[in-house]
Every structure is written in C-alpha cells, then in structure tokens.
Write an enzyme that holds these catalytic residues in place. Structure first.
Site, PDB file in Angstrom:
ATOM      1  N   HIS A  56       8.469 -14.085 -48.854  1.00  0.00           N
ATOM      2  CA  HIS A  56       8.648 -14.417 -50.274  1.00  0.00           C
ATOM      3  C   HIS A  56       7.916 -13.415 -51.158  1.00  0.00           C
ATOM      4  O   HIS A  56       8.389 -13.077 -52.246  1.00  0.00           O
ATOM      5  CB  HIS A  56       8.119 -15.829 -50.536  1.00  0.00           C
ATOM      6  CG  HIS A  56       8.457 -16.360 -51.886  1.00  0.00           C
ATOM      7  ND1 HIS A  56       9.750 -16.628 -52.280  1.00  0.00           N
ATOM      8  CD2 HIS A  56       7.668 -16.704 -52.944  1.00  0.00           C
ATOM      9  CE1 HIS A  56       9.749 -17.097 -53.516  1.00  0.00           C
ATOM     10  NE2 HIS A  56       8.511 -17.143 -53.949  1.00  0.00           N
ATOM     11  N   SER A  78      11.077 -15.362 -57.926  1.00  0.00           N
ATOM     12  CA  SER A  78      10.867 -16.779 -57.632  1.00  0.00           C
ATOM     13  C   SER A  78      11.202 -17.647 -58.858  1.00  0.00           C
ATOM     14  O   SER A  78      12.337 -17.624 -59.340  1.00  0.00           O
ATOM     15  CB  SER A  78       9.431 -16.986 -57.142  1.00  0.00           C
ATOM     16  OG  SER A  78       9.285 -18.251 -56.535  1.00  0.00           O
ATOM     17  N   ASP A 132      11.882 -15.659 -45.767  1.00  0.00           N
ATOM     18  CA  ASP A 132      11.235 -16.307 -46.906  1.00  0.00           C
ATOM     19  C   ASP A 132      10.971 -17.766 -46.552  1.00  0.00           C
ATOM     20  O   ASP A 132      11.901 -18.559 -46.388  1.00  0.00           O
ATOM     21  CB  ASP A 132      12.144 -16.201 -48.136  1.00  0.00           C
ATOM     22  CG  ASP A 132      11.447 -16.615 -49.419  1.00  0.00           C
ATOM     23  OD1 ASP A 132      10.642 -17.562 -49.382  1.00  0.00           O
ATOM     24  OD2 ASP A 132      11.730 -16.003 -50.467  1.00  0.00           O
TER      25      ASP A 132
END
Length: 278
Positions: free
Chosen positions: A258, A97, A229
């Site tokens: 995610h 991320s 995601d």
C-alpha cells in the site's frame, strides 16, 4: 506557513513549490497522514520543472483540528478551495488511498466542470467502495473498520506504530527491508492530526460509494496499485475502478505494498512522469 480559509472558516495548510507558470501537479494524501507523505514525489517533480502543490486535509497535519466536516464531500470541497485560491489550471491531480477518493470526488464535482483538470492518478486508492454490501460483495466487512475505530480509540499512538510496522509498507512480509525512519515518519504524521478527524475519516474512506464519481470522470486517469496491498485489496478497488472510468488505464505492481509511493518511489515516480508527459 501558507493557509487558505474554506467557505466554512477552516484553515487548510498547503505547500506550493516551483515556477508559478509551470504545469501544476496537486497531491492528495492518505489517511491519517499529511502532505509530508508526498516528499519523494514533490521533490522529484519540482526538480523536473513542475509546480507541485499539496495540502493537509482538515484535521490532519497542520490544518485546523475542527470537529466536523470529515466526509468525502467536504474533503473535495477543501481541495477545491486550495485550487481556487491558487487559481490552478491544467492540473494533474494525484491521490493516494483516501486521497484517491478525494481526487475522484474533486475531479467529478469540482475540477472537470470548471475545466481545471488535465489528468488524474489514483494510487492504492479506496474507490469505488471498500465496504462489503449486497451490491459490493467483494468488499471488506464492517467489522474490519470497527476494529480500526476500536484500536484508534483505545491507544492511537500504539495503533499508529502497528500499522506502518506491519501491513502498510509490507514490512510484515518475509525478507522485507524494514525502514525505521519510514515507520517513525508515518507515526509522526499521524500523531500531528486530530483523533476525532481520524476516527470519522474511517467512515469516510470505507463507506463512501464513489461509483458515480468514477463514471463521471472523462480526463485520462491512471490507476496504480500494488498487488500485495494489504490495506486496500486490489480486486475490489483498482480492478473495479478501471472498468468504471471512461478513459482509465490500470498498472499493477507484483509484490508492492500500500505504501509503494514511499518504499518504491523510484519506480512509481518514473511511471508517474511518463503519464504526466504523455
């Protein structure tokens, strides 16, 4: 606990496990978490004989809660301080991320020029740019990120329950196997950090254009992304990133969230190991 002091005097906490002469794998965590989010990967790879290193980003986890420096440039510089302190070479850098953005900037500006990086992995990563602009029409509107800031400022503790309970791990999907422990661990990590760092970090992960970082990276780079995601949509992130990388490979996962590194660790660890050993 182990700390390194950055050039601007900030104490950065880090973990360093495994044989000192083994190939290092450096893990870069996402917003608003800490190095603890890599437990499943660090335990797996240290048992495979690697040296594993992870740090808490400034303002996150056990690192100093300073009021400034919450930008991608400084995040990368802090990572470089850890690498230089430990004199890590031939390292594989893995970022999740926001940590994927940190990896891209670190490798492009600090790692490759010094010959310290062997490979890179971007997992559910924010590059090249999350924000919708004229040049990036597929991005998310600024109102999405303004909503994050509003929710964080109004009631961070509740916001940090809502995110993992819902979209982060896909626990809001029909038939999802919800883990209360995973939710509480996400909340615990988030609440350890600074509200100021988390607030400023939203701008860092959403508005930093990393197109040139990706173009500058020449080492083999694996891009991993879940097709479901809900935090970093795949089309404007992973699928664009791999077209900008000179030596990139994309692998996607139908139905994965995610937070797939945690809830699908067995699958992700195997794929990471295959790439590391290739």
């Amino acid at each position: 606990m182990s700390f390194v002091t950055t050039g601007d005097g900030v104490q950065i906490f880090y973990k360093d496990w495994g044989p000192r002469d083994a190939q290092p794998i450096v893990f870069h965590h996402g917003w608003p978490l800490s190095s603890d989010d890599w437990d499943a990967q660090m335990l797996f790879f240290v048992q495979k004989g690697f040296r594993v290193v992870a740090h808490d980003r400034r303002g996150h986890g056990r690192s100093a809660q300073v009021w400034d420096g919450h930008t991608m440039d400084v995040y990368a510089a802090d990572a470089a301080a850890v690498v230089q302190h430990l004199d890590l070479r031939n390292a594989i850098h893995v970022g999740h991320s926001t940590g994927g953005g940190e990896v891209a900037r670190y490798v492009a500006r600090h790692g490759e020029p010094q010959g310290r990086v062997a490979k890179a992995v971007l997992v559910s990563a924010v590059p090249p740019l999350m924000l919708r602009t004229e040049a990036n029409p597929g991005g998310l509107p600024i109102e999405v990120f303004d909503g994050f800031r509003e929710a964080l400022a109004a009631n961070r503790a509740q916001f940090f329950l809502d995110v993992p309970t819902g979209p982060f791990y896909g626990f809001n999907r029909p038939g999802a196997q919800v883990s209360e422990g995973v939710i509480r661990n996400w909340w615990r990590q988030g609440m350890m950090g600074s509200a100021k760092a988390h607030y400023d970090g939203i701008k860092a992960f959403s508005e930093t254009d990393q197109t040139e970082d990706l173009k500058a990276i020449s080492v083999p780079t694996l891009v991993l992304h879940g097709e479901d995601d809900q935090i970093v949509p795949i089309d404007d992130s992973a699928r664009r990133s791999v077209t900008l990388l000179r030596n990139g490979t994309l692998r996607t996962y139908p139905g994965y969230s995610h937070g797939m590194l945690t809830v699908n660790a067995e699958v992700l660890n195997a794929d990471l190991l295959a790439f590391v050993k290739a």
